[in-house]
Design a protein around this motif. Sequence first.
Motif, PDB file in Angstrom:
ATOM      1  N   ILE A  58       0.984  -1.199  -0.002  1.00 41.12           N
ATOM      2  CA  ILE A  58      -0.109  -0.181   0.249  1.00 41.12           C
ATOM      3  C   ILE A  58       0.890   1.236   0.273  1.00 41.12           C
ATOM      4  O   ILE A  58       0.355   2.666  -0.346  1.00 41.12           O
ATOM      5  N   ILE A  59       1.901   1.465   0.617  1.00 39.35           N
ATOM      6  CA  ILE A  59       2.894   2.122   0.167  1.00 39.35           C
ATOM      7  C   ILE A  59       3.501   2.380  -0.584  1.00 39.35           C
ATOM      8  O   ILE A  59       3.294   3.686  -1.551  1.00 39.35           O
ATOM      9  N   GLY A  60       3.957   1.067  -1.782  1.00 34.73           N
ATOM     10  CA  GLY A  60       4.357   1.658  -2.696  1.00 34.73           C
ATOM     11  C   GLY A  60       3.307   2.149  -3.564  1.00 34.73           C
ATOM     12  O   GLY A  60       3.991   2.883  -4.188  1.00 34.73           O
ATOM     13  N   GLN A  61       2.167   1.335  -3.592  1.00 31.82           N
ATOM     14  CA  GLN A  61       1.161   2.059  -4.642  1.00 31.82           C
ATOM     15  C   GLN A  61       0.961   3.630  -3.969  1.00 31.82           C
ATOM     16  O   GLN A  61       0.506   4.301  -5.267  1.00 31.82           O
ATOM     17  N   LEU A  62       1.083   4.314  -3.306  1.00 31.37           N
ATOM     18  CA  LEU A  62       0.610   5.883  -3.095  1.00 31.37           C
ATOM     19  C   LEU A  62       1.656   6.288  -3.087  1.00 31.37           C
ATOM     20  O   LEU A  62       1.609   7.462  -3.313  1.00 31.37           O
ATOM     21  N   MET A  63       2.561   5.962  -3.102  1.00 29.18           N
ATOM     22  CA  MET A  63       3.971   6.435  -3.395  1.00 29.18           C
ATOM     23  C   MET A  63       4.246   6.825  -4.903  1.00 29.18           C
ATOM     24  O   MET A  63       4.727   7.520  -5.191  1.00 29.18           O
ATOM     25  N   MET A  64       4.113   5.459  -5.557  1.00 34.26           N
ATOM     26  CA  MET A  64       3.993   5.695  -7.440  1.00 34.26           C
ATOM     27  C   MET A  64       2.687   6.691  -7.429  1.00 34.26           C
ATOM     28  O   MET A  64       2.629   7.924  -8.438  1.00 34.26           O
ATOM     29  N   ARG A  65       1.499   6.300  -7.384  1.00 35.34           N
ATOM     30  CA  ARG A  65       0.912   7.507  -7.450  1.00 35.34           C
ATOM     31  C   ARG A  65       1.125   8.778  -6.776  1.00 35.34           C
ATOM     32  O   ARG A  65       0.749   9.564  -7.992  1.00 35.34           O
ATOM     33  N   LEU A  66       0.855   8.592  -5.275  1.00 35.93           N
ATOM     34  CA  LEU A  66       1.589  10.621  -4.980  1.00 35.93           C
ATOM     35  C   LEU A  66       2.299  10.968  -6.109  1.00 35.93           C
ATOM     36  O   LEU A  66       2.721  12.357  -6.868  1.00 35.93           O
ATOM     37  N   GLY A  67       3.535  10.081  -6.313  1.00 33.38           N
ATOM     38  CA  GLY A  67       5.222   9.920  -7.486  1.00 33.38           C
ATOM     39  C   GLY A  67       5.148  11.347  -8.740  1.00 33.38           C
ATOM     40  O   GLY A  67       5.362  11.922  -8.839  1.00 33.38           O
ATOM     41  N   GLU A 110      -7.687  17.404   1.549  1.00 31.67           N
ATOM     42  CA  GLU A 110      -7.822  18.635   0.962  1.00 31.67           C
ATOM     43  C   GLU A 110      -6.284  19.310   0.439  1.00 31.67           C
ATOM     44  O   GLU A 110      -6.257  20.285  -0.318  1.00 31.67           O
ATOM     45  N   ALA A 111      -5.262  18.937   0.881  1.00 25.58           N
ATOM     46  CA  ALA A 111      -3.865  19.646   0.371  1.00 25.58           C
ATOM     47  C   ALA A 111      -3.686  20.165  -0.309  1.00 25.58           C
ATOM     48  O   ALA A 111      -3.409  20.633  -1.376  1.00 25.58           O
ATOM     49  N   ILE A 112      -4.290  18.103  -1.071  1.00 23.92           N
ATOM     50  CA  ILE A 112      -3.663  17.743  -3.104  1.00 23.92           C
ATOM     51  C   ILE A 112      -4.743  18.151  -3.538  1.00 23.92           C
ATOM     52  O   ILE A 112      -4.482  18.174  -4.816  1.00 23.92           O
ATOM     53  N   GLY A 113      -6.279  18.025  -3.363  1.00 21.85           N
ATOM     54  CA  GLY A 113      -7.346  18.033  -3.982  1.00 21.85           C
ATOM     55  C   GLY A 113      -7.765  16.987  -4.331  1.00 21.85           C
ATOM     56  O   GLY A 113      -8.534  16.454  -5.174  1.00 21.85           O
ATOM     57  N   TYR A 114      -6.997  15.085  -3.462  1.00 28.09           N
ATOM     58  CA  TYR A 114      -7.555  13.770  -4.184  1.00 28.09           C
ATOM     59  C   TYR A 114      -8.219  13.075  -3.090  1.00 28.09           C
ATOM     60  O   TYR A 114      -7.554  13.114  -1.602  1.00 28.09           O
ATOM     61  N   ASP A 115      -8.659  11.924  -3.972  1.00 33.77           N
ATOM     62  CA  ASP A 115      -8.875  10.740  -2.489  1.00 33.77           C
ATOM     63  C   ASP A 115      -8.071   9.670  -2.735  1.00 33.77           C
ATOM     64  O   ASP A 115      -7.659   9.395  -3.721  1.00 33.77           O
ATOM     65  N   LEU A 116      -7.421   9.797  -0.951  1.00 34.98           N
ATOM     66  CA  LEU A 116      -6.464   8.381  -0.964  1.00 34.98           C
ATOM     67  C   LEU A 116      -6.811   7.438  -1.702  1.00 34.98           C
ATOM     68  O   LEU A 116      -6.427   6.231  -2.095  1.00 34.98           O
ATOM     69  N   ASN A 117      -7.635   6.962  -0.934  1.00 37.48           N
ATOM     70  CA  ASN A 117      -8.678   5.870  -1.427  1.00 37.48           C
ATOM     71  C   ASN A 117      -8.803   5.596  -3.365  1.00 37.48           C
ATOM     72  O   ASN A 117      -8.990   4.107  -3.538  1.00 37.48           O
ATOM     73  N   ALA A 118      -8.279   6.140  -3.964  1.00 35.09           N
ATOM     74  CA  ALA A 118      -8.604   5.954  -5.348  1.00 35.09           C
ATOM     75  C   ALA A 118      -6.989   5.768  -5.653  1.00 35.09           C
ATOM     76  O   ALA A 118      -7.135   5.188  -6.658  1.00 35.09           O
ATOM     77  N   LEU A 119      -6.240   6.168  -5.089  1.00 37.17           N
ATOM     78  CA  LEU A 119      -4.778   6.151  -5.151  1.00 37.17           C
ATOM     79  C   LEU A 119      -4.509   4.627  -4.776  1.00 37.17           C
ATOM     80  O   LEU A 119      -3.201   3.734  -5.498  1.00 37.17           O
ATOM     81  N   ILE A 120      -5.329   4.076  -4.358  1.00 31.24           N
ATOM     82  CA  ILE A 120      -4.247   2.082  -4.238  1.00 31.24           C
ATOM     83  C   ILE A 120      -5.633   1.100  -4.474  1.00 31.24           C
ATOM     84  O   ILE A 120      -6.757   1.847  -4.454  1.00 31.24           O
TER      85      ILE A 120
END
Length: 137
Positions: free
Chosen positions: A19-28, A127-137
Amino acid sequence: MTENTIYMGVNAPKIHQRIIGQLMMRLGMLYYLEKKIPFEPLPETMIDESQTSPTPDILLFDNENKLNRVIIEISGNTGARRDFEKIKNLMIDYNVSEGFVYNYDTKQWRKYLLDKGEDLLKPSFCEAIGYDLNALI
């Protein structure tokens, strides 16, 4: 071997690291490639580099203003409640405006806002980035 040698290890389950990898990849991708978010995602980074400090699983850092904006912890059932208390305390201690804990066992997010408390309405929306984090995993 000397008596003052300190051994450190990481005992995180694969799902935690995944999950950390998925979030890091998509946020990156959103930060480095698409330039759609203003804060750099950093894994396991000290909140305060001037001293030994806690390292959340993911930190969104504002390079321009040199500020920690968002912290994210990934946890399972056994640690989720403790991690939520941990992020609240870190946010207060280091003036971080937004914090999240994702429980991979229940697939649920908890969100804390420094100035408002727990957000039960949109627990995965950053709110800081305007994205739903759940959609990133």
